[in-house]
Design an enzyme around this catalytic site. Structure first.
Site, PDB file in Angstrom:
ATOM      1  N   HIS A 173      -5.099  -2.877  12.987  1.00 31.56           N
ATOM      2  CA  HIS A 173      -5.529  -1.991  11.907  1.00 31.56           C
ATOM      3  C   HIS A 173      -5.605  -0.572  12.441  1.00 31.56           C
ATOM      4  CE1 HIS A 173      -8.067  -0.244   8.735  1.00 31.56           C
ATOM      5  NE2 HIS A 173      -7.643  -1.233   7.982  1.00 31.56           N
ATOM      6  N   ASP A 213      -5.869  -8.837   5.458  1.00 33.65           N
ATOM      7  CA  ASP A 213      -4.649  -9.335   4.823  1.00 33.65           C
ATOM      8  C   ASP A 213      -4.249 -10.699   5.359  1.00 33.65           C
ATOM      9  OD1 ASP A 213      -4.188  -6.896   3.311  1.00 33.65           O
ATOM     10  OD2 ASP A 213      -3.733  -5.988   5.252  1.00 33.65           O
TER      11      ASP A 213
END
Length: 426
Positions: A315, A372
């Site tokens: 991320h 996700d």
């Protein structure tokens, strides 16, 4: 006493104040830097630039911390409904029982859209992506509420916010059903926000539920399904100054209509590097196809000469476990049997997760599973197809976008966004 930083350029020295927020890194205030020095700062992707001051969301990427209005995401996602979180983001406080009932009732009645807007969906081709239809519909929504362009007082601001939050699930369901070529379903004011969305996705006229292949069939929508999707909405509600939120604030800075700003945010979110990532995760799990193929794809992901990239890991901000991912991982484990999660996809996902969390390649690069990686399997179990995953993200994130828009409009220091450049042309 204000702390200052000193910058020396040639034989000249300049001082700039260091600002300190309630949490997070200190900020060097360089607003007069160009005026003072005739130079720009250079920061592609704004990786070290604070573009605004905000009291909405705080992230500590090193510690894996996320807070809305000071409340930790772990508390909000497990103890409160999504609409309570929406109220918090808009009003800066959690609602009382009476305030929540009033807010919930308002959104139920604002969920309907003008029939003229409904007919817009008939003009889209059947194979249009839901995000394209949703962005267009939200932009068109500004024509029905053009007076929001001049919205200024607190009451009208909250009315504008409630309206867009309430209508996004309706527009999303219209886009979904347009793709299937089946009649649209109007909102049911007797249903809670999240249940109502699932109802509009699944039902046929008369209230009967889908029994179409690939779509979860049910006589009723279970509490566990509502809780699962409500949690996903909460986890996506806001995430500080990410690409789509920055887009919303940038459009807001031009004086454009608030719903035009939201439409632009939807377009930004559509990108695979942003909101489209969970769609790519499930597609990749389906590509791997079998647990015995995991090692081969892990090897490809580690090969610098191979274009293959493992989706759902790493991320831009979090250099630790994404706190939202932890919550969804726990939820996924709880729902495995109750929602009938795809056991094949889960086996592949668990194997990838196990390898990545113990492999020095991933640990050294701080490539932890992100939100996700877990959300796609849960959404699949809810009968939501991959091309609707990002629309689900939109439903959850709209409250964050509109809260950020409202904060920007109230900020007396706010200016039109106008980055500069390092010119390297002829």
């Amino acid at each position: 006493m204000t702390e200052n930083a000193t910058i020396k350029i040639g034989d000249k020295t300049y001082k700039y104040p260091i600002l300190e927020g309630t949490r997070g890194p200190k900020v060097l205030d360089i607003r007069t830097f160009y005026k003072d020095t005739g130079m720009f700062t250079y920061d592609p992707g704004f990786t070290s630039t604070a573009s605004c001051s905000s009291a909405i969301t705080f992230i500590n990427g090193e510690k894996g911390e996320l807070r809305y209005r000071g409340y930790p995401i772990e508390e909000l996602a497990t103890k409160y409904k999504y609409l309570e979180v929406c109220y918090l983001l808009i009003n800066d406080n959690l609602p009382s029982k009476e305030e929540f009932l009033e807010f919930d009732n308002e959104l139920r009645h604002r969920a309907f859209v003008d029939e003229g807007l409904r007919k817009l969906f008939d003009s889209f081709p059947r194979n249009a992506h839901p995000m394209a239809m949703l962005s267009s519909a939200v932009s068109a929504l500004s024509t029905f509420y053009f007076d929001h362009l001049n919205t200024t007082n607190e009451k009208s601001l909250r009315e504008m916010a409630a309206r867009i939050i309430a209508k996004i699930p309706t527009l999303s369901s219209f886009a979904y059903r347009r793709g299937l070529g089946i009649p649209i379903i109007y909102p049911d004011i007797d249903r809670y926000f999240t249940e109502n969305f699932l109802y509009m996705m699944r039902a046929y006229p008369g209230g009967k539920m889908h029994k179409q292949p690939g779509i979860r069939a049910s006589k009723d929508i279970s509490d566990i399904e509502i809780k699962a999707l409500d949690t996903i909405f909460t986890l996506h509600a806001d995430h500080e100054q990410n690409a789509s939120t920055t887009t919303v604030r940038t459009v807001a800075s031009t004086g454009a209509h608030p719903y035009a700003a939201i439409s632009a945010g939807i377009d930004a979110l559509w990108g695979r590097a942003h909101g489209g990532a969970n769609e790519s995760v499930v597609a990749q799990l389906e590509l791997i196809n079998d647990i015995k193929n995991v090692d081969k794809y892990i090897k490809k992901a580690k090969d610098p000469d191979d274009p293959f990239r493992l989706m759902g890991f790493g991320h831009r901000v979090y250099k630790n476990f994404d706190p939202r991912a932890r919550i969804l991982k726990n939820l996924q484990d709880q729902l495995k049997n109750e929602l009938g999660l795809d056991s094949k996809l889960l086996e592949i996902a668990h194997k990838i997760e196990e390898i990545a969390l113990n492999d020095e390649y991933f640990k050294k690069r701080k490539l932890y599973p992100n939100i996700d990686f877990y959300s796609g399997v849960i959404l699949t179990a809810l009968g939501i197809p991959k091309n609707m995953f990002t629309a689900i993200f939109v439903i959850g994130r709209t409250v964050g976008w509109i809260s950020q828009w409202m904060e920007f409009k109230k900020d007396k220091k706010a200016k039109i966004a106008r980055p500069r450049q390092l010119y390297i042309g002829p």
